[in-house]
Design an enzyme around this catalytic site. Structure first.
Site, PDB file in Angstrom:
ATOM      1  N   ASP A 259      43.756  45.372  43.287  1.00  0.00           N
ATOM      2  CA  ASP A 259      43.341  44.235  42.437  1.00  0.00           C
ATOM      3  C   ASP A 259      43.574  44.535  40.967  1.00  0.00           C
ATOM      4  O   ASP A 259      44.253  43.804  40.254  1.00  0.00           O
ATOM      5  CB  ASP A 259      41.842  43.969  42.617  1.00  0.00           C
TER       6      ASP A 259
ATOM      7  N   TYR B  23      41.403  35.214  41.004  1.00  0.00           N
ATOM      8  CA  TYR B  23      40.036  35.735  40.832  1.00  0.00           C
ATOM      9  C   TYR B  23      39.450  35.274  39.492  1.00  0.00           C
ATOM     10  O   TYR B  23      40.174  35.116  38.488  1.00  0.00           O
ATOM     11  CB  TYR B  23      40.065  37.264  40.868  1.00  0.00           C
TER      12      TYR B  23
END
Ligand SMILES: O=C(CO)[C@@H](O)[C@@H](O)COP(=O)(O)O
Length: 235
Positions: free
Chosen positions: A133, A227
């Site tokens: 991520d 996100y």
């Protein structure tokens, strides 16, 4: 007498506030001891950045004692804080700002687990989704470089240019991180220590399981573009 426009003066003042406050995040996240580490922020719209004074207690850092420098790392004379010496790493931060125009912030710490990986000259393998991520793959190691000239900055840039990671483990020294802003670079400093600890503990208990590159790519893309909120600064 100020030599900057009102807009630049306002940007300088805001950058001073941000950088002074963000040093507190290094303390709150246990990333530094004593006066170690440093944070800098580029002044938007100007060839300037703000960095902490060298060796000054974190308890005493404030907007007015942050130091304003040009992109050669020279202190702007007659500005607030200019009576003190800038951070030992000013040349390194300046080199990054000169060679990586999209970088808005640079952070350096000696955080324990990330620095332990740096002491081994070993990159942190990408074996947890949090690394995919945030860093898009392994966290690389930069060359051993003695503080005081462009060698650390050159090592950071040569290691990170074209690399997804916003963190580099400078061998035998510790992590340096970059970001689109000083806050983004501080987040990377927090996250690199977190993943360094987790992967260290995992490897102590047994073999690590690599994440397939295709999955790393998908995780990184999602985290960078989905996100959080659409107004997030990294979007
Ligand atoms: O890493 C080092 C020294 O090795 C220093 O840059 C760091 O700990 C903090 O120094 P400054 O207080 O920013 O001058």
């Amino acid at each position: 007498m100020s030599t900057f426009s009102l807009a630049v003066e306002a940007a300088i003042a805001e950058t001073r506030r941000d950088v002074a406050e963000l040093h507190g995040e290094l303390v709150r996240n246990n990333l530094i001891v004593w006066t170690g580490g440093n944070v800098s922020g580029r002044v938007p719209g100007a060839d300037l950045f703000v960095i902490k004074p060298s060796g000054v207690s974190y308890d005493d850092l404030a907007p007015e004692n942050m130091i304003l420098c040009d992109l050669d790392g020279d202190v702007i004379p007659g500005t607030e804080g200019s009576d003190r010496s800038p951070s030992s790493d000013t040349a390194a931060h300046a080199y990054v700002y000169r060679h990586m125009p999209t970088v808005g912030g640079v952070v350096h710490t000696h955080s324990t687990f990330a620095t332990a990986w740096a002491a081994r000259g070993e990159e942190i393998p990408c074996v947890i989704t949090a690394m995919a991520d945030e860093f898009g793959g392994p966290i690389p190691v930069g060359p051993f470089a003695i503080i005081g000239d462009d060698s650390i900055g050159r090592g950071i840039v040569e290691t990170l240019a074209g690399h997804r990671s916003r963190a580099v483990l400078m061998q035998n020294h510790g992590p340096f991180t970059i970001g689109v802003s000083a806050r983004d670079a501080v987040k990377a400093a927090v996250m690199v220590e977190d993943v360094a600890r987790t992967v260290h503990l995992a490897r102590e208990a047994g073999p690590l399981i690599p994440i397939p590159q295709e999955a790393i790519d998908r995780l990184f893309d999602r985290y960078q573009n989905v996100y959080g909120q659409s107004e997030d600064e990294r979007r």
